[in-house]
Design a protein around this motif. Sequence first.
Motif: not given
Length: 344
Positions: A5, A28-30, A216
């Motif tokens: 992430s 993954f990135t938000s 995460g």
Amino acid sequence: MLGISVYFQDLDLHYLQEAKKCGVKYVFTSLQIPEEDYTSLDEKLPLFLNQCQLLELQVVPDISPVTFDKLKIPNQDYQQLKNMGFKALRLDYGFDDYDIIKDLQKDFYLMLNASVIDENYLKDALDHGVDLSKIAVTHNYYPHSDTGLALKDFQEKNKIFQKYGLTIQAFVCGDVLKRFPLYEGLPTVEKHRTVNPYIASIELLQNCCVDDVFIGDSQAEMSTLQYINDYMKENIITIPCYLEKGYEYLYDQNIQVRKDQSESLIRLSLPRKPYIPIQKSTLRKRGYIVMENQLAGRYSGEVSLMKQDLSFISRTNTIGFIHPEYTDVLDFINANTKIRFVRL
């Protein structure tokens, strides 16, 4: 597959380069969390996307309606997301509109929020023509201590997902840099918050029907990523340990485990050696690496890993020990795994 992430507040392009060498496929990135610093997004996002493209890393953005505003594009303009280079989307909303799901499947590999998906949803999705082979279910991570999922409930839900052939994804903590603002780790399963991420990953993969594991948090050790990847790709369990002088030849070998295992110890398929001298015979503690000596007769030279504490026996020498942080790998070694000792 293995994923990491990246958060723009902690963006480190070198971390991406090194992670790629360790077998990482997903990033993954938000693009929706309120704690993230998006003030430099116009500058950082192109750098990030370009680096991932050069490294052939698949970016997985977690999106919601606020994402479009942060990216300064019209609401639900998925074509713009495609033009920016996104090939996968983790949708945190909009699950019930199956027409949108089917339309997005033409351009993106979709990952749906596992916490709001159940069997009724999957049946309805199939009835509406959704191609479940092009969908993954991604569990949430839980920044606040004591809020992560119970392991048993997590396992039961994943059995349903597996029945429908869905790819199942989950998170473990990082072991270098925890993510802001709580810095308490980002696991899916609460049990894993204080567990080494390598051990946690093995449990997800071996006992929980999980296909893809993501770190995460903002960063993990490269060794952790390599160990996880080796397990995912080759079913090799890496064991950081100390071996006594004269036994260093056991380092960095892929060693087969015997098919017939006991409750107390893990026997390794290594050649036996006659007339091993009697030395360092002690209490046999969990995590000790032991070798049978000449008092064991034809078993002399047999190497085992202690799963349980056992009493002293003169025919067994202690030749090393597993690093205490990794002792729990013993619970996941079975007849189908190989092991590899590495130096502390």
